[in-house]
Design an enzyme around this catalytic site. Structure first.
Site, PDB file in Angstrom:
ATOM      1  N   ARG A  73     -19.700  42.397  42.772  1.00 50.17           N
ATOM      2  CA  ARG A  73     -21.135  42.407  42.504  1.00 50.17           C
ATOM      3  C   ARG A  73     -21.478  41.274  41.541  1.00 50.17           C
ATOM      4  NH1 ARG A  73     -22.064  46.007  39.463  1.00 50.17           N
ATOM      5  NH2 ARG A  73     -20.104  47.136  39.367  1.00 50.17           N
ATOM      6  N   TYR A 201     -20.367  40.497  50.500  1.00 54.00           N
ATOM      7  CA  TYR A 201     -19.421  41.407  49.852  1.00 54.00           C
ATOM      8  C   TYR A 201     -20.047  42.791  49.628  1.00 54.00           C
ATOM      9  CZ  TYR A 201     -17.251  44.130  46.305  1.00 54.00           C
ATOM     10  OH  TYR A 201     -16.732  45.216  45.658  1.00 54.00           O
ATOM     11  N   LYS A 210     -25.223  50.810  46.172  1.00 49.95           N
ATOM     12  CA  LYS A 210     -25.775  50.657  44.823  1.00 49.95           C
ATOM     13  C   LYS A 210     -27.280  50.348  44.851  1.00 49.95           C
ATOM     14  CE  LYS A 210     -21.565  50.934  43.207  1.00 49.95           C
ATOM     15  NZ  LYS A 210     -21.045  52.102  42.520  1.00 49.95           N
ATOM     16  N   HIS A 230     -24.446  57.605  38.807  1.00 54.25           N
ATOM     17  CA  HIS A 230     -23.195  56.947  39.193  1.00 54.25           C
ATOM     18  C   HIS A 230     -22.041  57.905  38.904  1.00 54.25           C
ATOM     19  CE1 HIS A 230     -20.575  53.047  38.781  1.00 54.25           C
ATOM     20  NE2 HIS A 230     -20.534  53.551  39.997  1.00 54.25           N
ATOM     21  N   SER A 252     -17.639  51.202  37.244  1.00 58.93           N
ATOM     22  CA  SER A 252     -16.873  50.790  38.412  1.00 58.93           C
ATOM     23  C   SER A 252     -15.428  50.486  38.029  1.00 58.93           C
ATOM     24  CB  SER A 252     -17.494  49.529  39.018  1.00 58.93           C
ATOM     25  OG  SER A 252     -18.823  49.776  39.385  1.00 58.93           O
ATOM     26  N   CYS A 254     -12.966  52.432  37.147  1.00 58.66           N
ATOM     27  CA  CYS A 254     -12.391  53.174  36.024  1.00 58.66           C
ATOM     28  C   CYS A 254     -11.785  54.501  36.488  1.00 58.66           C
ATOM     29  CB  CYS A 254     -13.430  53.437  34.945  1.00 58.66           C
ATOM     30  SG  CYS A 254     -13.881  51.963  34.013  1.00 58.66           S
ATOM     31  N   ASP A 281     -18.457  58.485  44.003  1.00 56.58           N
ATOM     32  CA  ASP A 281     -19.189  57.374  43.369  1.00 56.58           C
ATOM     33  C   ASP A 281     -20.620  57.722  42.967  1.00 56.58           C
ATOM     34  OD1 ASP A 281     -19.213  54.669  42.452  1.00 56.58           O
ATOM     35  OD2 ASP A 281     -20.293  54.050  44.249  1.00 56.58           O
ATOM     36  N   ARG A 375     -10.875  46.113  48.460  1.00 60.45           N
ATOM     37  CA  ARG A 375     -11.418  47.457  48.716  1.00 60.45           C
ATOM     38  C   ARG A 375     -10.959  48.013  50.050  1.00 60.45           C
ATOM     39  NH1 ARG A 375     -15.111  49.763  44.678  1.00 60.45           N
ATOM     40  NH2 ARG A 375     -15.240  48.122  43.130  1.00 60.45           N
TER      41      ARG A 375
HETATM   42  O1  SAT Z   1     -19.011  46.842  44.954  1.00 63.79           O
HETATM   43  S1  SAT Z   1     -19.601  48.152  44.705  1.00 63.79           S
HETATM   44  O2  SAT Z   1     -20.790  48.009  43.884  1.00 63.79           O
HETATM   45  O3  SAT Z   1     -19.957  48.790  45.958  1.00 63.79           O
HETATM   46  C1  SAT Z   1     -18.475  49.127  43.947  1.00 63.79           C
HETATM   47  C2  SAT Z   1     -18.646  49.220  42.488  1.00 63.79           C
HETATM   48  O4  SAT Z   1     -18.731  48.196  41.814  1.00 63.79           O
HETATM   49  O5  SAT Z   1     -18.690  50.356  41.977  1.00 63.79           O
HETATM   50 MN    MN Z   2     -19.407  52.685  41.665  1.00 61.25          MN
END
Ligand code: SAT
Ligand code: MN
Length: 592
Positions: A73, A201, A210, A230, A252, A254, A281, A375
């Site tokens: 991101r 991405y 998100k 979140h 994210s 963690c 998530d 991922r």
């Molecule tokens: O890349 S994402 O935003 O989908 C995953 C994350 O950063 O929690």
């Molecule tokens: Mn997340």
């Protein structure tokens, strides 16, 4: 254009406008049928966009590599465009909506020329649930279509459910040239719309995730009296008891996916403890008819971090990736046409292609085979511990809310807030060391209130107020109890002091006991901490004294920490809820 899919006037008008503007060579509605999805996979393989993996070992699985500059991101290029800057608040990047539309129009105009426009109707949450919301994403990327088809509920049923309603989130994704200088991820909360340009991405382009389920949804929730958070959702069943549900917010990368799919330690398994995953998530939360808070997971799959996922750390996630999964930016093992990443096992392939697409030998190379933010996109139904409540349109009742960050020092293993508002305070002061999930430095402590810093779609001061107002509508007896955890404390030699993973159940066990008033706690300056004797260490190579050392409150260090909170709070001016300012003053007083 073919209009048999819907007669929704607002949707058809929007599509006409976008087609005229983007000028696609072709327009395809995504119905989510197996035939259509299979054909798209075949096409992506043909063009080289995806690699088909070993059908015997990883049936229906694919590998995709993004551009090297497009792997996470981009928070600095993520905008909240509200008519008033104040409504985006000091923690978001803001631009005037008209100005931003102009900028985006210049970038996106005609950008589908020679390409296909895919129209994806999708539901966040079970189709038709009162929690659920509908979105339409248009994209020129098959990768996006295939990922959205895993992460959300896609197809005609969604359009049927939408009918002629105007209540849907407009999402436009244009891959353009994947130019990082012209990459923008933009939310227009007042227009119920999202625009994403020049990225391909995950979090930047799977607009249901998100952008919608957190940024736009948090704004909708504020206006409609619910919450988008979140947070993972897990169900914990103790032997002979009914299942209790916990929502937990971590930044994210963690360990939300690992916690949500946790396997209890041996001794607990023998006694009959069980953990089931509702979500890893995002939680959408609202009050149920009985006055308790209920949560659903609006997603339909897991977009999990690959590195570190293995048979020990998360066998359930690993199992979930064994079919129908798309891997992004992992390492390609050419010997058996499978995938590999750092931390999968101790046998890196020697005949491989790394995430950048270069030949790679795991025995020799100094470079990583998989990107740290590589991922897997895995269907939720694959997860062996998926909760039977996963599809429940009414959600699950929440007993506890848990906040947590990645902190080598300071924050104890677990503590409980004194009441709801103090819990909101505890969430608001969260700090965590940054990870590879976003571009920028890794390992720097930053304030990340409720793990929502990159995801709150409006002024975070108003967001805190919303939390407080939700609390005011709850009977304190029925309100979830609020906790904070930290699995990441390190000793002087940089070793983790808590084993983490499955052993985190020991802490969840205490949390549920606290919710039920079954165990005492010690009142400290920051909240209620466990007595070391009340955390079950059976089967662990850890003494009560060692545990005590991560159940400490270092008053001087906390005073230092609260200076960072002062700085954060000061940014909000009169948007800072008085309740939080008062609690901060009280905690400071306690530390004296
Ligand atoms: O890349 S994402 O935003 O989908 C995953 C994350 O950063 O929690
Ligand atoms: Mn997340």
């Amino acid at each position: 254009m073919d209009t048999k899919h819907t007669s929704n006037p607002s949707l058809l008008a929007w599509l006409d406008e976008k087609i005229a503007f983007l000028k696609p060579a072709e327009v395809v509605w995504i119905d989510g049928s197996k035939e259509q999805i299979d054909a798209l996979k075949a096409e992506a393989v043909k063009t080289g966009e995806m690699v088909k993996l070993n059908e015997e070992l990883l049936p229906d699985c694919y590998l995709h590599r993004t551009a090297e500059n497009d792997v996470a991101r981009v928070e600095a290029r993520t905008l909240i465009c509200t008519s008033k800057e104040e409504d985006a608040g000091p923690t978001n990047h803001w631009m005037d909506p008209a100005e931003c539309h102009k900028m985006l129009d210049e970038i996106a105009a005609g950008s589908y020329a020679g390409r296909t426009m895919y129209i994806i109707p999708y539901s966040m949450g079970p189709v038709g649930s009162k929690f659920s919301k509908i979105g339409i994403e248009i994209t020129d990327s098959i990768y996006v279509v295939l990922n959205m088809n895993i992460m959300t509920r896609v197809g005609q049923a969604v359009l049927d459910c939408l009918g002629d309603s105007d209540d849907w989130v407009r999402g436009m994704h244009c891959k353009c040239n994947v130019d990082p200088e012209k990459r923008w991820i933009v939310q227009f909360p007042e227009e119920n719309s999202i625009v994403s340009v020049n990225s391909a991405y995950g979090g930047n382009v799977l607009l249901g995730k998100k952008c919608f389920a957190l940024r736009i949804a948090s704004y909708l929730g504020k206006n409609e009296g619910w919450q988008a958070e979140h947070m993972l959702i897990l169900g914990l069943t103790k032997p002979g008891e009914e299942t209790k549900y916990i929502c937990a917010a971590f930044p994210s990368a963690c360990g939300k996916t690992n916690l949500a799919m946790l396997i209890p330690p041996e001794g607990y398994l023998r006694k009959g403890y069980k953990v089931e995953c509702v979500g890893d998530d995002i939680s959408w939360i609202r009050k149920g008819p009985d006055g308790r808070l209920y949560a659903i997971n609006p997603e339909n799959g897991f977009f999990g971090v690959a590195p570190g996922t293995n048979e020990k750390s998360n066998p359930n996630a690993l199992a979930a990736t064994k079919k129908g999964t798309i891997f992004t930016n992992v390492c390609h093992n050419l010997d058996n046409n499978t995938v590999w990443w750092e931390g999968l096992d101790k046998n890196p392939p020697t005949n491989a292609i790394d995430w950048k697409g270069n030949p790679w030998n795991g025995q020799e190379s100094e470079e990583k085979g998989a990107h740290p933010n590589s991922r897997f996109t895995a269907p939720a139904v694959n997860c062996p511990c998926l909760s039977p409540e996963f599809e429940n349109p009414d959600g699950v009742p929440i007993s506890a809310i848990v906040f947590g960050g990645r902190r080598a020092k300071l924050t104890p293993l677990v503590y409980q807030s004194k009441d709801w508002n103090h819990g909101v305070f505890v969430g608001s002061i969260m700090g965590s060391e940054t990870t590879a999930a976003a571009t920028g430095a890794v390992g720097v402590v930053r304030r990340d209130p409720m793990a929502m810093l990159p995801f709150c779609g409006y002024n975070m001061g108003d967001y805190w107020k919303h939390w407080i107002e939700i609390g005011e509508t709850l009977d304190p007896e029925k309100a979830p109890k609020i906790f904070n955890v930290n699995w990441f404390r390190k000793d002087e030699n940089d070793n983790f002091m808590w084993p983490g993973f499955g052993d985190n159940l020991r802490v969840l066990d205490w949390i549920i006991d606290r919710c039920e008033g079954k165990v005492d706690a010690q009142e400290t300056a920051i909240g209620y901490l466990p007595y070391a004797k009340d955390i079950n260490l059976e089967g662990l190579d850890m003494t009560e004294a060692q545990l005590d050392s991560i159940l400490d409150v270092d008053k001087d260090a906390w005073e230092e920490e609260l200076k960072g909170v002062d700085e954060l709070y000061a940014k909000f001016g009169n948007k800072l809820p008085k309740e939080l300012a008062d609690i901060l003053a009280e905690v400071k007083g306690n530390l004296k």
